[in-house]
Motif scaffolding. Sequence first.
Motif, PDB file in Angstrom:
ATOM      1  N   ALA A 125      -0.356  -1.651  -8.251  1.00 30.42           N
ATOM      2  CA  ALA A 125      -1.833  -1.242  -7.844  1.00 30.42           C
ATOM      3  C   ALA A 125      -2.915  -2.383  -8.159  1.00 30.42           C
ATOM      4  O   ALA A 125      -2.946  -2.617  -9.244  1.00 30.42           O
TER       5      ALA A 125
ATOM      6  N   GLY B  68      -2.495  -3.361  -3.198  1.00 36.60           N
ATOM      7  CA  GLY B  68      -1.311  -3.525  -4.340  1.00 36.60           C
ATOM      8  C   GLY B  68      -0.754  -4.764  -3.759  1.00 36.60           C
ATOM      9  O   GLY B  68      -0.955  -5.425  -2.723  1.00 36.60           O
TER      10      GLY B  68
ATOM     11  N   GLN C 143       3.037  -0.258 -11.145  1.00 36.08           N
ATOM     12  CA  GLN C 143       3.486   1.220 -10.808  1.00 36.08           C
ATOM     13  C   GLN C 143       5.115   1.585 -10.905  1.00 36.08           C
ATOM     14  O   GLN C 143       5.516   2.488 -11.182  1.00 36.08           O
TER      15      GLN C 143
ATOM     16  N   THR D  43       0.855  -1.248  -0.027  1.00 38.05           N
ATOM     17  CA  THR D  43       0.022  -0.121   0.097  1.00 38.05           C
ATOM     18  C   THR D  43       0.738   1.261  -0.065  1.00 38.05           C
ATOM     19  O   THR D  43       2.089   1.175   0.250  1.00 38.05           O
TER      20      THR D  43
ATOM     21  N   ARG E 220      -2.801   4.490  -2.454  1.00 41.14           N
ATOM     22  CA  ARG E 220      -3.077   3.390  -2.938  1.00 41.14           C
ATOM     23  C   ARG E 220      -3.487   2.562  -1.728  1.00 41.14           C
ATOM     24  O   ARG E 220      -2.708   2.067  -1.064  1.00 41.14           O
TER      25      ARG E 220
END
Length: 162
Positions: A48, A34, A142, A27, A31
Motif C-alpha cells: 500500500a 498501491g 500488505q 488497489t 486502499r
Amino acid sequence: MRPARFQDFAVETLLKAPEIKNAEPWTEPDRTFGIHLTFNTGAQLWAAITATAAPGDDYDRPEIPVAYEPPAEVAWPDPYEGGKVTPPRAEAFLAAAFTNSGSGEIARAYEYSAGATPTRPTAHPGMGIVFHDESRIQVLFQHTARAGQDKGGRSFDLQDAF
C-alpha cells in the motif's frame, strides 16, 4: 510527491530494477494506491502507498515538485535469502531502487527494519521516502505470495519468506 504521481513513478522505476519481473498499480476497496510486484523468482508482494503531505501543501491545488541533486546511487542488495524474498531484504531492495532512480525530488529512501532490534522489532514491514519538499511516502507491505501461488481475491498474510 503525492500518492497518485508516486504510484506511476514507482511502477516505472521498479520495472527498470533488476530482479523485478513485473510491477503494476494495485488497489483494493479500502486502499486507493498501491503497487503489486513480481520478482524474477515468481514471488509476489502487494504494498500500500500512503503519504504525508509537505507542510502547507493543499491537495486541491496543483502540485509543485521540488527537485535538487538526486541521492548518490547505492549498491543493489540481494533481495533473496535462501532463494526466497524476505521482508527486510525487500525493504532494502526497494529503498535502493528509489535511491537509484535518479529522481531529484527524492532526498532519501529508507527501510523500516534498518533500526529494528530483537526487543524493538518493526511494527509493519515497508519502506519510506522523504522528498525535498518535505513530503513523505510510505510503502507498507500488505500481502505476499510464493512463486506459483495466486492471490485470486484471497487475502495473503505477510510471510517471513516468499
